[in-house]
Design an enzyme around this catalytic site. Structure first.
Site, PDB file in Angstrom:
ATOM      1  N   LYS A  94      50.492  -5.673  35.151  1.00  0.00           N
ATOM      2  CA  LYS A  94      51.774  -5.016  35.402  1.00  0.00           C
ATOM      3  C   LYS A  94      52.874  -6.068  35.530  1.00  0.00           C
ATOM      4  CE  LYS A  94      54.219  -2.475  39.083  1.00  0.00           C
ATOM      5  NZ  LYS A  94      54.087  -1.903  40.427  1.00  0.00           N
ATOM      6  N   ASP A 110      59.820   5.673  41.449  1.00  0.00           N
ATOM      7  CA  ASP A 110      59.305   4.459  42.068  1.00  0.00           C
ATOM      8  C   ASP A 110      57.809   4.291  41.826  1.00  0.00           C
ATOM      9  OD1 ASP A 110      59.485   2.103  43.463  1.00  0.00           O
ATOM     10  OD2 ASP A 110      59.345   3.030  45.448  1.00  0.00           O
ATOM     11  N   LYS A 152      64.690   2.490  46.356  1.00  0.00           N
ATOM     12  CA  LYS A 152      64.029   1.991  47.561  1.00  0.00           C
ATOM     13  C   LYS A 152      65.063   1.663  48.629  1.00  0.00           C
ATOM     14  CE  LYS A 152      60.260  -0.501  45.165  1.00  0.00           C
ATOM     15  NZ  LYS A 152      59.085   0.119  45.797  1.00  0.00           N
ATOM     16  N   ARG A 166      52.303   2.499  37.018  1.00  0.00           N
ATOM     17  CA  ARG A 166      51.218   3.187  36.302  1.00  0.00           C
ATOM     18  C   ARG A 166      51.684   3.701  34.935  1.00  0.00           C
ATOM     19  NH1 ARG A 166      50.527   7.070  41.259  1.00  0.00           N
ATOM     20  NH2 ARG A 166      51.312   5.130  42.152  1.00  0.00           N
ATOM     21  N   GLU A 169      56.412   3.673  38.939  1.00  0.00           N
ATOM     22  CA  GLU A 169      56.626   3.311  37.531  1.00  0.00           C
ATOM     23  C   GLU A 169      55.537   2.403  36.970  1.00  0.00           C
ATOM     24  OE1 GLU A 169      57.186  -0.328  39.307  1.00  0.00           O
ATOM     25  OE2 GLU A 169      57.934   1.588  40.017  1.00  0.00           O
ATOM     26  N   ASP A 182      56.696  -7.761  42.118  1.00  0.00           N
ATOM     27  CA  ASP A 182      56.094  -6.585  41.492  1.00  0.00           C
ATOM     28  C   ASP A 182      55.549  -6.886  40.103  1.00  0.00           C
ATOM     29  OD1 ASP A 182      55.284  -4.006  42.093  1.00  0.00           O
ATOM     30  OD2 ASP A 182      56.980  -3.068  41.097  1.00  0.00           O
ATOM     31  N   ASP A 239      61.667  -4.217  40.971  1.00  0.00           N
ATOM     32  CA  ASP A 239      61.543  -2.766  41.111  1.00  0.00           C
ATOM     33  C   ASP A 239      62.525  -2.254  42.153  1.00  0.00           C
ATOM     34  OD1 ASP A 239      60.772  -0.140  41.102  1.00  0.00           O
ATOM     35  OD2 ASP A 239      58.926  -0.470  42.238  1.00  0.00           O
TER      36      ASP A 239
END
Length: 461
Positions: free
Chosen positions: A228, A310, A240, A314, A312, A251, A233
């Site tokens: 990933k 949030d 967030k 996956r 995202e 992230d 993010d």
């Protein structure tokens, strides 16, 4: 920064490693002057104690390091790294009864203690270099240490300097170093080449989203690593809060970790065919941002209802996993800083993983203990499958209720892997919240060393 042992021909200073229970007997082997000195300083072999041994005319004759007892050592790892950080500059060798896996762990810890993140501020380099003992695979330990250093550097670099473009550059440099081939699909080409969810997540950012695809090796089992690469993010339109956004430069820790592992594999010449896929995006906010309640169609054709922008990670992994699964592979491994639920379950120090392969799970469990890289198997709990089925679409990216968040994310990803005989997913944290020996506060690889050790059993190498 390259982490290395002292030159083989270096003149070295002895470091005596003494267990608490053996301290009295060891003192009897010392010179009277050193025994008196250590008695005066109160040295007792307790874990973490370090005393320098004076020599003639003020020279350093050596050092002695306390190694405690098994109970004290069980509460940490890389115990000699603390000594490495405190010794004066020089070349050293170990005088110890340690051998095998215990010795290798301490040698690796010594190497890792030399890591410094100095891109933005000069850092004092560690001056104490260790000469690798005879019979130790020094090249392997250096490859592992430098793979971990790469992971740390990538995570520690803030998003202003480690966006999708910079992550791509880093991956191209890694490929060039090892003679790998690499390709990239960027921007709207993601749509024409059928990576719609990678495009949807990254299209609101200033830097275009992209899929990076690196290959190395021409013979042996086929291993695909998928990391990933969400370089920052914000949470997207489900923004967030500030406190939750503070560490989001990490992230892309899944991408950083698979690149570190890839370095280890390529540097060591592991006889396999390696593919590394990194969807590199920034989950940002603009007029083009994807929205809650949007329904996206994935590369595989499965539709996904967006119930939280949030969640995202996956989404981008799903398209990359589908690509990985379209060609023959013996094993696919995804790594991601995916859920807070995983951290609540096992804390920041343990890398939870999911697999349906008992062979892979057993190999990883044994390797984790052997190399001091803790992992923990979590279940693909089939009754929770219905939690990711919203009714209006094939899949839900953020099931309501908050229960089993790491498990439902893993089940979501498993829907995109059909043909590979072995699939593993790691839900890592990628960050060391407080400094520890050989592990400064900041970016950290998790699971890579255990995977490297487990690969022969997993792939029949």
């Amino acid at each position: 920064m390259r982490l290395t042992f002292a030159p083989k021909d270096a003149t070295t200073i002895p470091v005596h490693v003494v267990e608490e229970s053996a301290c009295a007997a060891w003192l009897e082997t010392c010179t009277p002057e050193h025994a008196a000195w250590l008695a005066a300083t109160g040295f007792g072999g307790r874990l973490g104690e370090v005393q320098l041994l004076p020599g003639a005319k003020g020279a350093l004759a050596g050092a002695v390091v306390g190694y405690g007892n098994a109970s004290a050592r069980a509460r940490g790892r890389f115990h000699l790294a603390k000594a490495a950080e405190s010794l004066p500059a020089g070349n050293y060798h170990l005088e110890t009864s340690l051998e095998g896996d215990a010795l290798a762990e301490e040698l690796l810890g010594w190497l890792l203690s030399g890591y410094r993140f100095d891109r933005y501020k000069a850092q004092k380099a560690q001056g104490a270099l260790l000469k690798a003992p005879e019979g130790v695979d020094a090249a392997r330990l250096e490859a592992i240490a430098n793979g971990e250093a790469l992971t740390r550097d990538l995570i520690n670099t803030p998003a202003a300097d480690m966006g999708p473009e910079a992550l791509e550059d880093a991956m191209f440099r890694l490929a060039a170093e090892h003679g790998a081939t690499i390709d990239a699909v960027r921007g709207d080409d993601l749509l024409s080449q059928n990576f719609p969810m990678i495009h949807a997540v990254g299209r609101a950012a200033a830097q275009a989203p992209r899929l990076l695809d690196m290959r190395w090796g021409s013979a042996g089992p086929r291993l695909t690593l998928v990391g990933k690469g969400v370089c920052f993010d914000t949470g997207g339109l489900n923004l967030k809060p500030g406190a939750s956004m503070g560490l989001m430069k990490k992230d892309m820790g899944g991408a950083a970790t698979v690149l570190g592992l890839a370095h280890m594999i390529m540097a060591l010449g592991v006889p396999l065919q390696l593919r590394v896929l990194v969807p590199a995006v920034e989950n940002s906010v603009s007029g083009g941002a994807f929205r809650p309640q949007d329904i996206l169609t994935s590369r595989k054709g499965l539709t996904v209802e967006i119930n939280n922008t949030d969640a995202e990670g996956r989404l981008v992994l799903a398209d990359a996993l589908t690509l990985a699964d379209e060609e023959e592979s013996d094993c696919i491994i995804s790594m991601a800083t995916l859920t807070g639920a995983a951290r609540v379950a096992v804390g920041p120090d343990i890398a939870p993983f999911y697999t349906g392969s008992e062979t892979a799970a057993g190999a990883l469990a044994a390797a984790a203990v052997k190399v001091g890289d803790p992992v923990w198997r979590m279940p693909f709990h089939e009754p929770y499958e219905k939690m990711i089925e919203p009714g209006i679409a094939d899949l839900d990216n953020a099931p309501a209720g908050g229960f089993a968040g790491s498990i439902t994310a893993a089940l979501f990803l498993r829907r995109f892997v059909d043909s590979a005989p072995t699939y593993l997913h790691f839900d890592i944290y990628g960050w060391q919240p407080t400094a520890a020996p050989a592990r400064p506060k900041g970016g950290a690889g998790q699971g890579a060393r255990a995977l490297l050790d487990a690969l022969p059993a997993m792939l029949g190498l």
